[in-house]
Each structure stands twice: as structure tokens, then as C-alpha cells.
Design a protein around this motif. Structure first.
Motif, mmCIF file in Angstrom:
data_model
loop_
_atom_site.group_PDB
_atom_site.id
_atom_site.type_symbol
_atom_site.label_atom_id
_atom_site.label_comp_id
_atom_site.label_asym_id
_atom_site.label_seq_id
_atom_site.Cartn_x
_atom_site.Cartn_y
_atom_site.Cartn_z
ATOM 1 N N SER A 61 18.321 -24.432 30.918
ATOM 2 C CA SER A 61 19.678 -24.790 31.333
ATOM 3 C C SER A 61 19.592 -25.590 32.617
ATOM 4 O O SER A 61 18.853 -25.231 33.539
ATOM 5 N N LEU A 62 20.339 -26.685 32.696
ATOM 6 C CA LEU A 62 20.335 -27.514 33.900
ATOM 7 C C LEU A 62 20.834 -26.749 35.119
ATOM 8 O O LEU A 62 20.526 -27.112 36.257
ATOM 9 N N TRP A 63 21.591 -25.719 34.905
ATOM 10 C CA TRP A 63 22.181 -24.980 36.020
ATOM 11 C C TRP A 63 21.408 -23.723 36.365
ATOM 12 O O TRP A 63 21.796 -22.967 37.250
ATOM 13 N N GLU A 64 20.293 -23.489 35.639
ATOM 14 C CA GLU A 64 19.422 -22.350 35.946
ATOM 15 C C GLU A 64 17.964 -22.799 35.914
ATOM 16 O O GLU A 64 17.098 -22.132 35.365
ATOM 17 N N ILE A 65 17.696 -23.946 36.524
ATOM 18 C CA ILE A 65 16.366 -24.541 36.470
ATOM 19 C C ILE A 65 15.304 -23.608 37.039
ATOM 20 O O ILE A 65 14.200 -23.487 36.496
ATOM 21 N N GLU A 66 15.612 -22.908 38.110
ATOM 22 C CA GLU A 66 14.624 -22.052 38.770
ATOM 23 C C GLU A 66 14.303 -20.773 37.986
ATOM 24 O O GLU A 66 13.410 -20.022 38.373
ATOM 25 N N LYS A 67 14.997 -20.570 36.904
ATOM 26 C CA LYS A 67 14.822 -19.341 36.135
ATOM 27 C C LYS A 67 13.546 -19.361 35.284
ATOM 28 O O LYS A 67 13.063 -18.317 34.845
ATOM 29 N N PHE A 68 12.993 -20.562 35.039
ATOM 30 C CA PHE A 68 11.871 -20.690 34.110
ATOM 31 C C PHE A 68 10.637 -21.262 34.804
ATOM 32 O O PHE A 68 10.685 -21.671 35.955
ATOM 33 N N LEU A 69 9.518 -21.293 34.069
ATOM 34 C CA LEU A 69 8.282 -21.896 34.550
ATOM 35 C C LEU A 69 8.088 -23.244 33.859
ATOM 36 O O LEU A 69 8.451 -23.404 32.691
ATOM 37 N N TYR A 70 7.478 -24.202 34.573
ATOM 38 C CA TYR A 70 7.343 -25.549 34.023
ATOM 39 C C TYR A 70 5.953 -26.127 34.225
ATOM 40 O O TYR A 70 5.274 -25.829 35.210
ATOM 41 N N THR A 71 5.564 -26.964 33.285
ATOM 42 C CA THR A 71 4.386 -27.800 33.464
ATOM 43 C C THR A 71 4.804 -29.026 34.277
ATOM 44 O O THR A 71 5.991 -29.277 34.481
ATOM 45 N N THR A 72 3.823 -29.811 34.726
ATOM 46 C CA THR A 72 4.159 -31.029 35.466
ATOM 47 C C THR A 72 4.919 -32.004 34.580
ATOM 48 O O THR A 72 5.814 -32.713 35.045
ATOM 49 N N ASP A 73 4.582 -32.054 33.288
ATOM 50 C CA ASP A 73 5.302 -32.943 32.373
ATOM 51 C C ASP A 73 6.752 -32.494 32.191
ATOM 52 O O ASP A 73 7.659 -33.324 32.070
ATOM 53 N N GLU A 74 6.979 -31.200 32.169
ATOM 54 C CA GLU A 74 8.357 -30.700 32.037
ATOM 55 C C GLU A 74 9.179 -31.043 33.269
ATOM 56 O O GLU A 74 10.373 -31.356 33.153
ATOM 57 N N ILE A 75 8.564 -31.011 34.444
ATOM 58 C CA ILE A 75 9.256 -31.437 35.664
ATOM 59 C C ILE A 75 9.646 -32.909 35.554
ATOM 60 O O ILE A 75 10.743 -33.319 35.960
ATOM 61 N N LYS A 76 8.760 -33.724 34.991
ATOM 62 C CA LYS A 76 9.050 -35.153 34.824
ATOM 63 C C LYS A 76 10.205 -35.374 33.853
ATOM 64 O O LYS A 76 10.994 -36.307 34.016
ATOM 65 N N ILE A 77 10.312 -34.533 32.844
ATOM 66 C CA ILE A 77 11.427 -34.651 31.900
ATOM 67 C C ILE A 77 12.743 -34.323 32.605
ATOM 68 O O ILE A 77 13.757 -35.008 32.408
ATOM 69 N N ILE A 78 12.742 -33.282 33.429
ATOM 70 C CA ILE A 78 13.955 -32.942 34.192
ATOM 71 C C ILE A 78 14.315 -34.096 35.116
ATOM 72 O O ILE A 78 15.494 -34.439 35.285
ATOM 73 N N ASN A 79 13.307 -34.719 35.709
ATOM 74 C CA ASN A 79 13.545 -35.898 36.545
ATOM 75 C C ASN A 79 14.212 -37.007 35.740
ATOM 76 O O ASN A 79 15.146 -37.667 36.208
ATOM 77 N N GLN A 80 13.752 -37.216 34.496
ATOM 78 C CA GLN A 80 14.353 -38.239 33.642
ATOM 79 C C GLN A 80 15.822 -37.923 33.347
ATOM 80 O O GLN A 80 16.664 -38.825 33.296
ATOM 81 N N ILE A 81 16.115 -36.653 33.127
ATOM 82 C CA ILE A 81 17.500 -36.251 32.872
ATOM 83 C C ILE A 81 18.378 -36.605 34.065
ATOM 84 O O ILE A 81 19.471 -37.164 33.913
ATOM 85 N N ALA A 82 17.894 -36.296 35.268
ATOM 86 C CA ALA A 82 18.659 -36.618 36.478
ATOM 87 C C ALA A 82 18.858 -38.124 36.621
ATOM 88 O O ALA A 82 19.927 -38.583 37.038
ATOM 89 N N ILE A 83 17.846 -38.906 36.266
ATOM 90 C CA ILE A 83 17.950 -40.363 36.345
ATOM 91 C C ILE A 83 19.038 -40.874 35.412
ATOM 92 O O ILE A 83 19.802 -41.782 35.757
#
Length: 305
Positions: A150-172
Motif C-alpha cells: 500500500s502506498l500509504w503503508e510503505i514502511e510496513k513491508f520489506l523491500y529489495t533495491t529493485d522494489e524501492i526503484k519501482i516505488i520511485n517510479q510510481i512517485a515519478i
């Protein structure tokens, strides 16, 4: 022996972080697979091991599994696709993606995630996907490995570096459609997550400048100049620290603009000069044009070509 050492390395890190096997491997593999890995009884594919290591904040290049011929082809195609994105060879990139889709297993969530993310990156260049389609594809990519994301509960989960990049793309994408406030909220959460899980870890070195630069950019667009200047300063410090200089000129430009609107004219002038000469050396023409335009408009400074 190698499998046992790798498994023990992962198990100890997981326990140090107070995480369950299910939390670490969610969306990557079954808990029983991770259990067997930790006990040295099974070695998953390399991309799954890499993803597990990344979620634990560990470098993913110190340990490896033997690759099958098909895995070698997949790794080679992924590198070629990334290269096509960097050099904007769009049609070649989509051809490579089609080749990857033919040999990748449908249940390999990590490769399927890479495919979706790469389609959005390449498709954004020639605008073949609408903003809505980009968001849907990126969220689908994340939910392959983080089903309850969930975009509003980002800190609730664990991420790989690629998953962080995907979230960055969403923000872009949100920034592209003018919703910089939402983009800023996303980056705020991502940075909180990174400060908790990734700080001083080598694997996250590339993500720090990426996230900080984009966060500084949207803060500037939101007219949050104090926050934007601080974020841009931290970004350039991380660029130097980790040797990721591609964001350095633009961070200097953002900081210079923020300082101008904060009434700190002398600092703004100095930062614009640094940004200008750095872009001049590197050959970033687009950034150079922006810097010259802003310096003239804000400070009546003209840089000579």
C-alpha cells in the motif's frame, strides 16, 4: 559448505533484525524454501537469493548459486534491457523483453516484476503508456512480491533495491501528472524506510542519490524550499560518498533554486556556478540550459559558453 555458510549468514541477519522467515521471503519463495536455505539443504535460484539478501540489507554480490543455462540467458537479457533503457534504444529494448518473456517461467515473480518495470521505463520514453497504465503496471509489479503493498503503508513491508526503484517510479508518475504533494508523501515514507533498513549498506548506495534527488525535486515543486535545499544537500553528499555522480549537477541546481527563494542569494550564486561548470565538464546540455535560464532569470547572471 558454501550453502551452509550462506544459509547461516542469512539466518543470523534475519534473527538480528527480529524477522520471521515468512516476512523475509514473502512474494519471493515459500518459507520452507528459506528454511532449507538457512539449514544448507537447498539453494534457490540466484535472483531469489539476491532478493532475500537485499531485503535483509546485505550485499547481493558476495554469495552466488550455480546458474543453469536458462538462468544465464535470463541474466544476460536483463543486462541488455537495462542498457537499452539507459541509451533509449526503445524498440530493441522491447524486442529483448519479448525474448525474456519466452524463456522466463510464468511463476518466477522476480523476473515477471523486472519485465513489467522495464516496460514502463522504456514505454515512458515514447509515451506508449498513459499515466494510469503506468501506475497500474507498476503496482502490479510490486504486488507480485509484496501482495499487500500500500502506498500509504510503505514502511510496513520489506523491500529489495529493485522494489524501492519501482516505488520511485510510481512517485515519478504522480509528479508527471502534477500531483507533487502525493509524490512527496511517497518519498517521505521511502526515506524513513531506508534510514531504518538501508543506512550505510553498500547495496543501497545507488538508491540513496536516486530517492534523495527525486524527493528534493518534488519538494522544490511544492515550494517547500527549506526542505528541498536540505534534501538536495544530502543528495550531493551521498553522490560523493558513494561515487554516484550522475545526480550531482541537478542536485546543485535544485539547491541553488531553493536557496534563491529562501533569500540566500550569495549561496544560490555559488551553487549555480558549481552546477554550471560541472555540467559543462560532463556535457549535460539539458541541465546546462536550465541552469543558464534560472541564473539569468533569478540573479541576472550570464554564463559564457
Amino acid at each position: 559448505m558454501q550453502n551452509f555458510l550462506l544459509g547461516e549468514y542469512i539466518r543470523q541477519r534475519r534473527l538480528d533484525l527480529g524477522l520471521t522467515q515468512a516476512e523475509v521471503c514473502s512474494g519471493i519463495c515459500e518459507p520452507i524454501t528459506l528454511s532449507r536455505l538457512e539449514n544448507g539443504k537447498q539453494t534457490p535460484s540466484r535472483n531469489r537469493i539476491n532478493a532475500i539478501l537485499q531485503r535483509l540489507g546485505l550485499p547481493d554480490d558476495r554469495y552466488y548459486a550455480l546458474l543453469s543455462p536458462n538462468e544465464l540467458k535470463i541474466e544476460a537479457l536483463k543486462k541488455e534491457i537495462v542498457g537499452c533503457n539507459v541509451t533509449e534504444r526503445i524498440e530493441e529494448g522491447f524486442d529483448k523483453i519479448a525474448q525474456l518473456e519466452k524463456i522466463a517461467s510464468a511463476d518466477d515473480s522476480l523476473v515477471q516484476q523486472f519485465i513489467l518495470r522495464s516496460k514502463v521505463l522504456l514505454g515512458r520514453i515514447d509515451k506508449r503508456y498513459s499515466s494510469k497504465e503506468q501506475l497500474e503496471m507498476l503496482k502490479q509489479a510490486l504486488q507480485l512480491t509484496v501482495p499487500r503493498f500500500s502506498l500509504w503503508e510503505i514502511e510496513k513491508f520489506l523491500y529489495t533495491t529493485d522494489e524501492i526503484k519501482i516505488i520511485n517510479q510510481i512517485a515519478i508518475v504522480y509528479s508527471d501528472i502534477g500531483d507533487n504533494k502525493k509524490a512527496a508523501e511517497i518519498y517521505h515514507q521511502v526515506l524513513r524506510y531506508m534510514r531504518k533498513h538501508f543506512d550505510e549498506n553498500v547495496i543501497s548506495a545507488g538508491n540513496w542519490p536516486l530517492i534523495l534527488y527525486n524527493y528534493a525535486r518534488v519538494l522544490d515543486l511544492c515550494h517547500r524550499y527549506e526542505d528541498g535545499a536540505e534534501c538536495a544537500k544530502e543528495c550531493r553528499e551521498k553522490c560523493v560518498k558513494y561515487g554516484h555522480y550522475q545526480f550531482l549537477p541537478d542536485c546543485l541546481e535544485i539547491e541553488a533554486e531553493c536557496k534563491y527563494f529562501l533569500g540566500k542569494t550569495k549561496e544560490s550564486i555559488d551553487l549555480y556556478r558549481q552546477a554550471y561548470y560541472l555540467c559543462k565538464v560532463i556535457g549535460y546540455q539539458d541541465s546546462l540550459d536550465i541552469i543558464k535560464k534560472e541564473a539569468k532569470e533569478y540573479l541576472n547572471i550570464e554564463f559564457e559558453d
